[in-house]
Write a protein that holds these residues in place. Structure first.
Motif, PDB file in Angstrom:
ATOM      1  N   GLU A   1       6.243 -15.026 -13.442  1.00  0.00           N
ATOM      2  CA  GLU A   1       6.831 -16.121 -12.655  1.00  0.00           C
ATOM      3  C   GLU A   1       7.377 -17.237 -13.534  1.00  0.00           C
ATOM      4  OE1 GLU A   1       3.648 -14.092 -10.274  1.00  0.00           O
ATOM      5  OE2 GLU A   1       3.862 -14.837 -12.314  1.00  0.00           O
ATOM      6  N   LEU A   2       6.833 -17.379 -14.764  1.00  0.00           N
ATOM      7  CA  LEU A   2       7.248 -18.456 -15.669  1.00  0.00           C
ATOM      8  C   LEU A   2       7.434 -17.892 -17.081  1.00  0.00           C
ATOM      9  CD1 LEU A   2       4.758 -21.250 -14.467  1.00  0.00           C
ATOM     10  CD2 LEU A   2       7.212 -21.142 -13.992  1.00  0.00           C
ATOM     11  N   PRO A   3       8.375 -16.993 -17.262  1.00  0.00           N
ATOM     12  CA  PRO A   3       8.531 -16.360 -18.585  1.00  0.00           C
ATOM     13  C   PRO A   3       8.860 -17.387 -19.665  1.00  0.00           C
ATOM     14  CG  PRO A   3      10.428 -15.889 -17.171  1.00  0.00           C
ATOM     15  CD  PRO A   3       9.379 -16.520 -16.305  1.00  0.00           C
ATOM     16  N   GLY A   4       8.100 -17.320 -20.760  1.00  0.00           N
ATOM     17  CA  GLY A   4       8.335 -18.222 -21.881  1.00  0.00           C
ATOM     18  C   GLY A   4       7.751 -19.604 -21.717  1.00  0.00           C
ATOM     19  N   VAL A   5       7.213 -19.921 -20.553  1.00  0.00           N
ATOM     20  CA  VAL A   5       6.638 -21.240 -20.300  1.00  0.00           C
ATOM     21  C   VAL A   5       5.153 -21.209 -20.652  1.00  0.00           C
ATOM     22  CG1 VAL A   5       6.144 -22.995 -18.553  1.00  0.00           C
ATOM     23  CG2 VAL A   5       8.306 -21.717 -18.471  1.00  0.00           C
ATOM     24  N   VAL A   6       4.695 -22.210 -21.392  1.00  0.00           N
ATOM     25  CA  VAL A   6       3.277 -22.324 -21.710  1.00  0.00           C
ATOM     26  C   VAL A   6       2.703 -23.543 -20.988  1.00  0.00           C
ATOM     27  CG1 VAL A   6       3.487 -21.177 -23.947  1.00  0.00           C
ATOM     28  CG2 VAL A   6       3.702 -23.675 -23.808  1.00  0.00           C
ATOM     29  N   PRO A   7       1.409 -23.534 -20.689  1.00  0.00           N
ATOM     30  CA  PRO A   7       0.820 -24.628 -19.913  1.00  0.00           C
ATOM     31  C   PRO A   7       0.662 -25.904 -20.718  1.00  0.00           C
ATOM     32  CG  PRO A   7      -0.877 -23.088 -20.602  1.00  0.00           C
ATOM     33  CD  PRO A   7       0.432 -22.480 -21.008  1.00  0.00           C
ATOM     34  N   THR A   8       0.505 -26.992 -19.998  1.00  0.00           N
ATOM     35  CA  THR A   8       0.174 -28.287 -20.595  1.00  0.00           C
ATOM     36  C   THR A   8      -1.275 -28.623 -20.229  1.00  0.00           C
ATOM     37  OG1 THR A   8       0.824 -29.550 -18.652  1.00  0.00           O
ATOM     38  CG2 THR A   8       2.559 -29.035 -20.274  1.00  0.00           C
ATOM     39  N   LEU A   9      -1.784 -29.697 -20.805  1.00  0.00           N
ATOM     40  CA  LEU A   9      -3.120 -30.137 -20.431  1.00  0.00           C
ATOM     41  C   LEU A   9      -3.188 -30.552 -18.966  1.00  0.00           C
ATOM     42  CD1 LEU A   9      -4.365 -32.068 -23.597  1.00  0.00           C
ATOM     43  CD2 LEU A   9      -5.125 -29.836 -22.745  1.00  0.00           C
ATOM     44  N   ARG A  10      -2.067 -30.922 -18.392  1.00  0.00           N
ATOM     45  CA  ARG A  10      -2.030 -31.176 -16.942  1.00  0.00           C
ATOM     46  C   ARG A  10      -2.332 -29.888 -16.180  1.00  0.00           C
ATOM     47  NH1 ARG A  10       0.485 -34.141 -12.736  1.00  0.00           N
ATOM     48  NH2 ARG A  10      -0.047 -33.029 -10.827  1.00  0.00           N
ATOM     49  N   ASP A  11      -1.744 -28.772 -16.620  1.00  0.00           N
ATOM     50  CA  ASP A  11      -2.039 -27.493 -15.985  1.00  0.00           C
ATOM     51  C   ASP A  11      -3.516 -27.143 -16.118  1.00  0.00           C
ATOM     52  OD1 ASP A  11       0.582 -26.487 -15.051  1.00  0.00           O
ATOM     53  OD2 ASP A  11       1.106 -26.509 -17.165  1.00  0.00           O
ATOM     54  N   TRP A  12      -4.081 -27.397 -17.290  1.00  0.00           N
ATOM     55  CA  TRP A  12      -5.496 -27.103 -17.507  1.00  0.00           C
ATOM     56  C   TRP A  12      -6.375 -27.986 -16.613  1.00  0.00           C
ATOM     57  CZ3 TRP A  12      -8.698 -23.616 -18.972  1.00  0.00           C
ATOM     58  CH2 TRP A  12      -9.988 -23.918 -19.428  1.00  0.00           C
ATOM     59  N   ALA A  13      -6.036 -29.264 -16.514  1.00  0.00           N
ATOM     60  CA  ALA A  13      -6.805 -30.167 -15.651  1.00  0.00           C
ATOM     61  C   ALA A  13      -6.728 -29.708 -14.194  1.00  0.00           C
ATOM     62  CB  ALA A  13      -6.293 -31.597 -15.796  1.00  0.00           C
ATOM     63  N   ASP A  14      -5.540 -29.287 -13.753  1.00  0.00           N
ATOM     64  CA  ASP A  14      -5.399 -28.772 -12.391  1.00  0.00           C
ATOM     65  C   ASP A  14      -6.231 -27.504 -12.202  1.00  0.00           C
ATOM     66  OD1 ASP A  14      -3.680 -30.789 -11.598  1.00  0.00           O
ATOM     67  OD2 ASP A  14      -1.861 -29.627 -12.005  1.00  0.00           O
ATOM     68  N   HIS A  15      -6.180 -26.610 -13.195  1.00  0.00           N
ATOM     69  CA  HIS A  15      -6.921 -25.350 -13.089  1.00  0.00           C
ATOM     70  C   HIS A  15      -8.417 -25.599 -12.981  1.00  0.00           C
ATOM     71  CE1 HIS A  15      -7.762 -21.137 -13.452  1.00  0.00           C
ATOM     72  NE2 HIS A  15      -8.331 -21.239 -14.626  1.00  0.00           N
ATOM     73  N   MET A  16      -8.921 -26.604 -13.684  1.00  0.00           N
ATOM     74  CA  MET A  16     -10.353 -26.875 -13.650  1.00  0.00           C
ATOM     75  C   MET A  16     -10.820 -27.388 -12.286  1.00  0.00           C
ATOM     76  SD  MET A  16     -11.702 -28.170 -17.344  1.00  0.00           S
ATOM     77  CE  MET A  16     -10.740 -29.660 -17.460  1.00  0.00           C
ATOM     78  N   THR A  17      -9.881 -27.845 -11.452  1.00  0.00           N
ATOM     79  CA  THR A  17     -10.251 -28.277 -10.100  1.00  0.00           C
ATOM     80  C   THR A  17     -10.322 -27.109  -9.135  1.00  0.00           C
ATOM     81  OG1 THR A  17      -7.983 -28.665  -9.304  1.00  0.00           O
ATOM     82  CG2 THR A  17      -9.064 -30.476 -10.504  1.00  0.00           C
ATOM     83  N   THR A  18      -9.997 -25.894  -9.568  1.00  0.00           N
ATOM     84  CA  THR A  18      -9.929 -24.750  -8.651  1.00  0.00           C
ATOM     85  C   THR A  18     -11.150 -23.847  -8.754  1.00  0.00           C
ATOM     86  OG1 THR A  18      -8.718 -23.292 -10.180  1.00  0.00           O
ATOM     87  CG2 THR A  18      -7.409 -24.793  -8.817  1.00  0.00           C
ATOM     88  N   VAL A  19     -12.207 -24.297  -9.446  1.00  0.00           N
ATOM     89  CA  VAL A  19     -13.488 -23.586  -9.396  1.00  0.00           C
ATOM     90  C   VAL A  19     -14.471 -24.440  -8.608  1.00  0.00           C
ATOM     91  CG1 VAL A  19     -13.109 -22.332 -11.540  1.00  0.00           C
ATOM     92  CG2 VAL A  19     -14.293 -24.531 -11.613  1.00  0.00           C
ATOM     93  N   PHE A  20     -15.392 -23.771  -7.910  1.00  0.00           N
ATOM     94  CA  PHE A  20     -16.251 -24.484  -6.976  1.00  0.00           C
ATOM     95  C   PHE A  20     -17.719 -24.068  -7.096  1.00  0.00           C
ATOM     96  CE2 PHE A  20     -12.120 -23.394  -4.953  1.00  0.00           C
ATOM     97  CZ  PHE A  20     -11.516 -24.648  -5.051  1.00  0.00           C
ATOM     98  N   PRO A  21     -18.275 -24.037  -8.299  1.00  0.00           N
ATOM     99  CA  PRO A  21     -19.696 -23.699  -8.424  1.00  0.00           C
ATOM    100  C   PRO A  21     -20.569 -24.855  -7.962  1.00  0.00           C
ATOM    101  CG  PRO A  21     -18.827 -24.315 -10.556  1.00  0.00           C
ATOM    102  CD  PRO A  21     -17.659 -24.325  -9.611  1.00  0.00           C
ATOM    103  N   GLU A  22     -21.879 -24.634  -7.980  1.00  0.00           N
ATOM    104  CA  GLU A  22     -22.807 -25.661  -7.517  1.00  0.00           C
ATOM    105  C   GLU A  22     -22.779 -26.907  -8.409  1.00  0.00           C
ATOM    106  OE1 GLU A  22     -24.961 -25.131  -4.464  1.00  0.00           O
ATOM    107  OE2 GLU A  22     -23.061 -24.053  -4.471  1.00  0.00           O
ATOM    108  N   VAL A  23     -22.488 -26.728  -9.686  1.00  0.00           N
ATOM    109  CA  VAL A  23     -22.224 -27.833 -10.610  1.00  0.00           C
ATOM    110  C   VAL A  23     -20.944 -27.483 -11.346  1.00  0.00           C
ATOM    111  CG1 VAL A  23     -23.045 -29.148 -12.612  1.00  0.00           C
ATOM    112  CG2 VAL A  23     -24.684 -28.360 -10.887  1.00  0.00           C
ATOM    113  N   ARG A  24     -20.059 -28.454 -11.519  1.00  0.00           N
ATOM    114  CA  ARG A  24     -18.771 -28.192 -12.170  1.00  0.00           C
ATOM    115  C   ARG A  24     -18.598 -29.122 -13.355  1.00  0.00           C
ATOM    116  NH1 ARG A  24     -13.487 -28.150  -8.427  1.00  0.00           N
ATOM    117  NH2 ARG A  24     -13.967 -30.369  -8.178  1.00  0.00           N
ATOM    118  N   LEU A  25     -18.108 -28.559 -14.451  1.00  0.00           N
ATOM    119  CA  LEU A  25     -17.835 -29.333 -15.663  1.00  0.00           C
ATOM    120  C   LEU A  25     -16.344 -29.578 -15.788  1.00  0.00           C
ATOM    121  CD1 LEU A  25     -18.607 -30.531 -18.463  1.00  0.00           C
ATOM    122  CD2 LEU A  25     -18.429 -28.196 -19.379  1.00  0.00           C
TER     123      LEU A  25
END
Length: 455
Positions: A291-315
């Motif tokens: 979907e995004l050939p040649g595009v690499v993520p930014t720290l914004r993408d990483w910060a967004d990704h970290m909001t998409t896990v939902f364990p009992e405690v989240r880091l």
């Protein structure tokens, strides 16, 4: 309690950057803060139905009223207001219009309680003329999933399509649950690990004390925290008790590896939300996503990704305690008091670790699996969860006393534990009290809950 805006545009070229981004959250003790979040269900006072986004009395009107009357800054998506911000706090929308306050990082529970009170007063000042009320519980007690509205946020559309492929209750999690959680700091990797382990091991005790979701579709559902049960059939890739946290060598790197293995939801590119549900963040880093050939993520993408896990405690750059049902005003103050008492005082943290360090993996998971139905009455070893709760509250109380943070009346933060102590001493959860009312003076109807327990 977030990645600085200037850093969010930094491209990710190697795994070490991800580790460093989490380690950047380390703070000296004097800089530790308390961030409290809570969600609540809106309803029309005349017929109890959940309000849609649009309309003269809808959620949009509520957001615009809060902004106009109380000085919040509006954030919009496709021209539609979806969030507010002010002085480090934000008001956001959950998928079915549950209204969430994400509080500012504060120094004391007294400040947290003042913040919650002010927020609820502001919401009421706008909601009352609209004929809206708000209810604090863990699960929508009356309305069916298909009767819940959907808010116009792009990520929710992506999740709405993806969730049913990973479990049967993910859409219920999105539309019919509410929680209260607290975000807390750590000083080092070792401090994070100890707090994470204590938080995970004791999260079922918080779930039991805060259990307040005994109704589904207007009837008892057989659970005391149905909200907690919902998470057991939402998405196994991103939920649960995270047994690896207790393994030797756990730290920032192991968390990063876990996050890299969690499938993505989306990326924002040039202001547009790109559906990447099920895709690999590792391939994103390699620039090989179709979907995004040649595009690499930014720290914004990483910060967004970290909001998409939902364990009992989240880091993230702090630890989130996530195991409690939403509830009334005093329990919104009680949750941060519980965890601050346990985790922000060294002696209390040591005592809490002593309490749980010999729990086996099987025992931790049995607690997690059992408390949604049985709460404080769940058997554990030679006693019950109630016994664990009483000991946990004792440790937290000593921790808060040693913090010695006094309000204007000279009271310390232990006052906010009082409702939890009362539940534990009575061995009765908020859910059980509502069930007694349902089978008694409410005559088998959940409708009275919207008046008796509204904010």
């Amino acid at each position: 309690m977030s990645i600085p805006s200037a850093a969010k545009t930094t491209s990710i070229t190697h795994r070490d950057q991800l580790v460093e981004s989490i380690a950047a959250g380390e703070k000296p003790r004097e800089a530790w803060r308390i961030g409290t979040e809570h969600e609540k269900f809106g309803f029309y006072l005349d017929d109890l139905t959940p309000p849609p986004y649009e309309g003269e009395r809808g959620i949009r009107a509520l957001l615009e009223g809060l902004a106009e009357r109380h000085g919040w800054q509006v954030a919009a998506e496709d021209g539609k207001p979806v969030a507010l911000s002010r002085n480090g706090a934000s008001v956001t929308l959950e998928p079915a219009g549950q209204l969430e306050l994400s509080g500012a990082p504060l120094e004391t529970i007294h400040q947290t309680c003042c913040e919650v009170t002010r927020h609820l007063d502001e919401v009421r000042s706008v909601a009352d003329p609209l004929g809206l009320g708000f209810l604090g519980m863990g699960f929508q007690p009356k309305w069916k999933r298909e009767q819940m509205p959907w808010m116009p946020k792009g990520r929710y559309g992506i999740m709405r399509r993806y969730m049913p492929t990973r479990g049967d209750l993910g859409l219920d999690m999105m539309t019919r649950t509410c929680t209260v959680q607290v975000n807390l700091d750590f000083s080092s990797e070792a401090d994070m690990v100890k707090k994470f382990r204590v938080g995970l091991a004791l999260q079922p005790i918080a779930t039991a004390l805060f259990a307040d979701s005994p109704f589904t579709d207007g009837q008892p559902n057989g659970y005391l925290s149905y909200r907690s049960h919902v998470w057991t059939d939402t998405d196994p890739d991103r939920t649960g008790m995270l047994d690896f946290v207790f393994e030797d060598g756990f730290g920032y790197e192991r968390w990063v590896d876990y996050m890299l293995d969690v499938p993505m939801y989306f990326s924002i590119q040039n202001g547009q939300l790109i559906d990447l549900s099920g895709r690999s963040f590792r391939r994103f880093m390699d620039g090989t996503l179709d979907e995004l050939p040649g595009v690499v993520p930014t720290l914004r993408d990483w910060a967004d990704h970290m909001t998409t896990v939902f364990p009992e405690v989240r880091l993230k750059q702090f630890l989130e305690m996530r195991g409690a049902d939403g509830g009334p005003w005093n329990r919104l103050c009680a949750l941060p008091a519980l965890w601050v008492g346990l985790l922000y005082d060294d002696d209390a943290l040591d005592a809490a670790w002593d309490l749980v360090k010999d729990f086996s993996m099987a025992e931790r998971n049995a607690l997690r699996d059992g408390v949604p139905k049985h709460a404080l009455k769940l058997p554990f070893r030679n006693g019950t969860v109630c016994d664990l709760a009483l000991e946990t509250l004792k440790i937290a109380g000593h921790g808060l006393k040693r913090r010695a943070q006094l309000n204007a009346n000279g009271a310390d933060e232990t006052i906010y534990l009082e409702p939890l102590i009362e539940f534990a001493q009575a061995n009765q959860t908020p859910a059980e009290r509502k069930l007694e009312l349902f089978h008694g003076e409410w005559n088998g109807s959940v409708d009275p809950v919207f008046k008796a327990f509204a904010y």
